[in-house]
Enzyme design. Structure first.
Site, PDB file in Angstrom:
ATOM      1  N   HIS A 202      36.938  33.505  46.244  1.00 37.99           N
ATOM      2  CA  HIS A 202      36.527  32.124  45.624  1.00 37.99           C
ATOM      3  C   HIS A 202      36.093  31.665  44.509  1.00 37.99           C
ATOM      4  O   HIS A 202      36.169  30.979  44.181  1.00 37.99           O
ATOM      5  CB  HIS A 202      36.080  32.042  46.650  1.00 37.99           C
ATOM      6  CG  HIS A 202      34.151  32.218  46.972  1.00 37.99           C
ATOM      7  ND1 HIS A 202      34.006  33.708  47.628  1.00 37.99           N
ATOM      8  CD2 HIS A 202      33.184  32.047  46.264  1.00 37.99           C
ATOM      9  CE1 HIS A 202      32.835  33.670  47.294  1.00 37.99           C
ATOM     10  NE2 HIS A 202      32.367  32.997  46.502  1.00 37.99           N
ATOM     11  N   ARG A 309      52.341  30.140  48.679  1.00 34.31           N
ATOM     12  CA  ARG A 309      52.187  31.031  49.703  1.00 34.31           C
ATOM     13  C   ARG A 309      51.344  30.280  50.774  1.00 34.31           C
ATOM     14  O   ARG A 309      50.447  29.545  51.303  1.00 34.31           O
ATOM     15  CB  ARG A 309      50.313  31.838  49.412  1.00 34.31           C
ATOM     16  CG  ARG A 309      51.153  32.547  48.374  1.00 34.31           C
ATOM     17  CD  ARG A 309      49.712  33.537  47.728  1.00 34.31           C
ATOM     18  NE  ARG A 309      49.911  33.952  46.643  1.00 34.31           N
ATOM     19  CZ  ARG A 309      50.054  34.207  45.293  1.00 34.31           C
ATOM     20  NH1 ARG A 309      49.434  33.692  45.001  1.00 34.31           N
ATOM     21  NH2 ARG A 309      49.735  34.963  44.298  1.00 34.31           N
ATOM     22  N   GLU A 444      59.239  44.044  46.869  1.00 34.19           N
ATOM     23  CA  GLU A 444      57.971  43.852  46.950  1.00 34.19           C
ATOM     24  C   GLU A 444      57.869  46.256  47.064  1.00 34.19           C
ATOM     25  O   GLU A 444      56.701  46.235  47.689  1.00 34.19           O
ATOM     26  CB  GLU A 444      56.846  43.539  47.756  1.00 34.19           C
ATOM     27  CG  GLU A 444      57.565  43.239  48.770  1.00 34.19           C
ATOM     28  CD  GLU A 444      56.552  41.731  49.543  1.00 34.19           C
ATOM     29  OE1 GLU A 444      55.122  41.489  49.265  1.00 34.19           O
ATOM     30  OE2 GLU A 444      56.426  40.868  50.693  1.00 34.19           O
ATOM     31  N   ASP A 468      52.273  44.588  45.469  1.00 34.07           N
ATOM     32  CA  ASP A 468      52.558  45.336  46.284  1.00 34.07           C
ATOM     33  C   ASP A 468      53.533  46.133  46.106  1.00 34.07           C
ATOM     34  O   ASP A 468      53.336  47.324  46.076  1.00 34.07           O
ATOM     35  CB  ASP A 468      53.267  44.690  48.239  1.00 34.07           C
ATOM     36  CG  ASP A 468      52.756  44.171  48.390  1.00 34.07           C
ATOM     37  OD1 ASP A 468      51.441  44.106  48.957  1.00 34.07           O
ATOM     38  OD2 ASP A 468      52.212  42.759  49.228  1.00 34.07           O
ATOM     39  N   ARG A 478      45.552  48.540  47.283  1.00 34.62           N
ATOM     40  CA  ARG A 478      44.904  47.608  45.909  1.00 34.62           C
ATOM     41  C   ARG A 478      43.058  47.121  45.868  1.00 34.62           C
ATOM     42  O   ARG A 478      42.547  46.582  45.263  1.00 34.62           O
ATOM     43  CB  ARG A 478      46.316  46.819  45.626  1.00 34.62           C
ATOM     44  CG  ARG A 478      46.643  46.273  46.093  1.00 34.62           C
ATOM     45  CD  ARG A 478      47.794  44.843  45.773  1.00 34.62           C
ATOM     46  NE  ARG A 478      48.386  44.799  46.642  1.00 34.62           N
ATOM     47  CZ  ARG A 478      48.387  43.504  46.867  1.00 34.62           C
ATOM     48  NH1 ARG A 478      47.648  42.509  45.865  1.00 34.62           N
ATOM     49  NH2 ARG A 478      49.262  43.661  47.403  1.00 34.62           N
ATOM     50  N   CYS A 515      56.861  37.058  40.891  1.00 34.56           N
ATOM     51  CA  CYS A 515      56.181  36.045  40.972  1.00 34.56           C
ATOM     52  C   CYS A 515      54.252  37.013  41.222  1.00 34.56           C
ATOM     53  O   CYS A 515      53.565  36.037  41.860  1.00 34.56           O
ATOM     54  CB  CYS A 515      56.322  35.638  42.495  1.00 34.56           C
ATOM     55  SG  CYS A 515      56.033  36.544  43.545  1.00 34.56           S
TER      56      CYS A 515
END
Length: 577
Positions: A202, A309, A444, A468, A478, A515
């Site tokens: 955040h 998303r 991905e 990914d 990751r 992306c």
């Protein structure tokens, strides 16, 4: 004495100022048992605390609208997340259990249930969703402050923190809720540094939306930095310099002034078409999480949404899924918000490792390789059909593409086509209005990249999810700090997978985009252009920097060089030339 702390760069630029420390918001909580007859009184205390926090956040959200802060749409989105979490059924029911059945006091019950729910977030593989644990922690801590009568950990700048001298201020914290940060929206804070967090935390989102330098994950910064220290935040390198020498101050002061000039220069190209020197038109799209994110996307000249998303609509609901109408309204708002520009909506990328399917999540020992993304959708056909119907209905309001994540098998490809046809049939039987869509697949999984020619035969377009793809190609978690240094977008194997996917799409005449984070990294733009990429999708704040690289590039001169980079054992060395 000058010393340096390293973290993750999440918002570019340089900030120089005096440190304002915010102590960790974790509070000492009293643990004691209550008499059974006191249970309802304790629950009433909790309801009052929750309602007080809801009122505070709603006032902050209203303040954003009143101030006309359109550029801070992501801040409003984060406040919405906090409001949703405050009303989460799982959180509320769990707290009631600890108070009524175990006779815990209110504070103890609240923190105990937080720990229960937090474990579910820890098991998530998607970094965006995993880091929403911090949002849950913050709303719990805000409730604890109300219960204990403790004020916000963030106080307005006072004497001794630079306020009286006019010095710029840099906020140093262990972690900080977006609602607290909004209290400073009219202040002189020049940058942020936090001990924890990642690129999708955040704090990172807030920093990018405010367009200020930020470093997160700087470990013990809040303990090592002292109040009123002069500090430098290097948002480009992910570095915090404490008590800098005059020479360093002069060096970074110059870099800061150059950054201001650069931002002003970038702002001037907002309306300039993204066309290379040799006349190649490049599509620069935005990644969004909420319908309101279309505002900052359009403000920087995005020509569409390359990745919506949809996970945001499903999270923080205690396992309750959004119905068709709720999803339709969200997708419609995004489509209408882009005013006729295309919107690519990715079907939900969650799974048994996310807090949506609590009954089965413990069966999966490796969530990254388990029932996630399209696998979960196909395993839950009712949920999947609901989302497909909502997207198809939203397509009646503008240009819509549907993107399916984590496909790897021909059987999955056939299933998604069949499910889409079934969703159309269901809408036809209801007489519902819906629009045409293009359908695409995310590349991905390495298997999908290696079988890319199979994919181009079954889809209208492809989108390479480099985050990914790198993780799976290199067997790197990751979000595991112990191995993140091995996460390398320039690994020869990764570049080969990306290059071959682009080449196969160009050969077949099918559109392809990137992306992942690679698309928004301006240092990678020339390489991707040289490999034949003509469509990039990224966070809105990255678009202008990438556009600048596009305007300076001649793809004819980049082709041979790009192939040399891909064929090299050490691509990073050639990329730096």
């Amino acid at each position: 004495m000058t010393f340096t702390l390293h973290g993750q760069a999440v918002s570019r630029g340089v900030a120089i100022g005096r440190a304002v420390l915010v102590a960790s918001s974790r509070l000492d909580v009293a643990h004691y048992f209550i008499a059974p007859e006191q249970a309802e009184a304790e629950l009433a205390r909790l309801r009052r605390a929750r309602d007080a926090v809801i009122t505070e956040i709603e006032q902050l959200r209203a303040g954003l609208v009143h101030d006309g802060m359109e550029a801070h749409a992501e801040l409003a989105a984060l406040l919405e997340v906090h409001l949703m979490l405050l009303q989460d059924v799982q959180l509320q029911d769990g707290v009631k259990h600890w108070v009524r059945e175990r006779h815990y006091n209110a504070e103890w019950a609240l923190t105990t249930q937080f720990e229960q729910v937090a474990r579910q977030f820890d098991e998530m593989t998607d970094p965006y969703l995993r880091e929403r644990k911090a949002d849950l922690e913050q709303i719990v801590e805000r409730m604890l402050r109300v219960l204990q009568g403790v004020g916000s950990p963030v106080a307005a700048p006072t004497v001794g923190d630079g306020a009286t001298t006019g010095d710029p201020l840099v906020l140093i914290a262990h972690d900080l809720a977006p609602a607290d940060m909004l209290q400073f929206k009219h202040s002189v804070f020049a940058g942020f540094v936090t001990d924890v967090g990642g690129k999708t935390s955040h704090t990172a989102i807030v920093a990018r939306s405010m367009d200020i330098p930020a470093v997160v994950g700087a470990r013990n910064a809040s303990q090592l930095v002292q109040q009123d220290d002069w500090v430098i935040v290097d948002g480009d390198a992910g570095v915090l310099i404490v008590d800098p020498t005059p020479m360093l101050l002069a060096e970074y002061g110059y870099k800061q002034r150059q950054g201001v000039v650069e931002r002003e220069r970038l702002a001037r190209i907002k309306n300039t078409p993204a066309v290379t020197l040799d006349g190649q038109r490049i599509e620069l799209l935005a990644n969004i999480e909420q319908p309101e994110d279309t505002v900052p996307a359009l403000s920087v000249g995005a020509v569409g949404v390359g990745l919506f998303r949809t996970e945001f609509l499903f999270m923080g609901r205690g396992g309750r899924l959004p119905d068709e109408e709720e999803q339709y309204e969200a997708y419609r708002r995004a489509v209408e918000g882009m005013h006729g520009l295309p919107v690519t909506i990715r079907t939900v990328d969650v799974g048994a490792d996310k807090p949506l399917d609590h009954h089965r999540r413990d069966e999966h020992l490796n969530p990254a390789l388990g029932l996630r993304a399209i696998r979960w959708s196909l395993a839950e056909p009712a949920m999947f059909l609901t989302q497909l119907r909502a997207i198809l209905r939203a397509a009646a309001h503008g240009k819509v593409n549907i993107l399916f994540p984590m496909l790897a098998h021909l059987g999955e490809i056939r299933q998604v086509h069949a499910m889409l046809a079934q969703a159309r049939e269901q809408l036809d039987r209801r007489g519902a209005v819906y629009g045409p869509v293009r359908i695409g697949a995310m590349i991905e999984v390495p298997a999908a990249a290696l079988a890319v020619r199979l994919f181009v035969r079954h889809f209208d377009f492809l989108s390479i999810g480099t985050n990914d793809l790198i993780q799976y190609a290199l067997a790197i978690d990751r979000v595991d700090e112990s191995v993140t240094h091995l996460y390398d977008p320039l690994h020869p194997a990764v570049l080969r997978l990306v290059a071959d996917t682009i080449a196969a799409c160009v050969e077949a005449g099918k559109p392809v985009s990137v992306c992942g984070e690679m698309a928004g990294d301006a240092t990678m733009t020339r390489l991707l252009l040289g490999l034949g990429l003509r469509s990039f999708s990224m966070h809105p704040t990255q678009i202008l920097a990438v556009k600048q690289q596009v305007l300076r590039s001649d793809t004819r001169k980049l082709r041979a060089w790009a192939q040399q980079v891909v064929a090299s054992d050490e691509p990073a060395l050639l990329l730096a030339d």
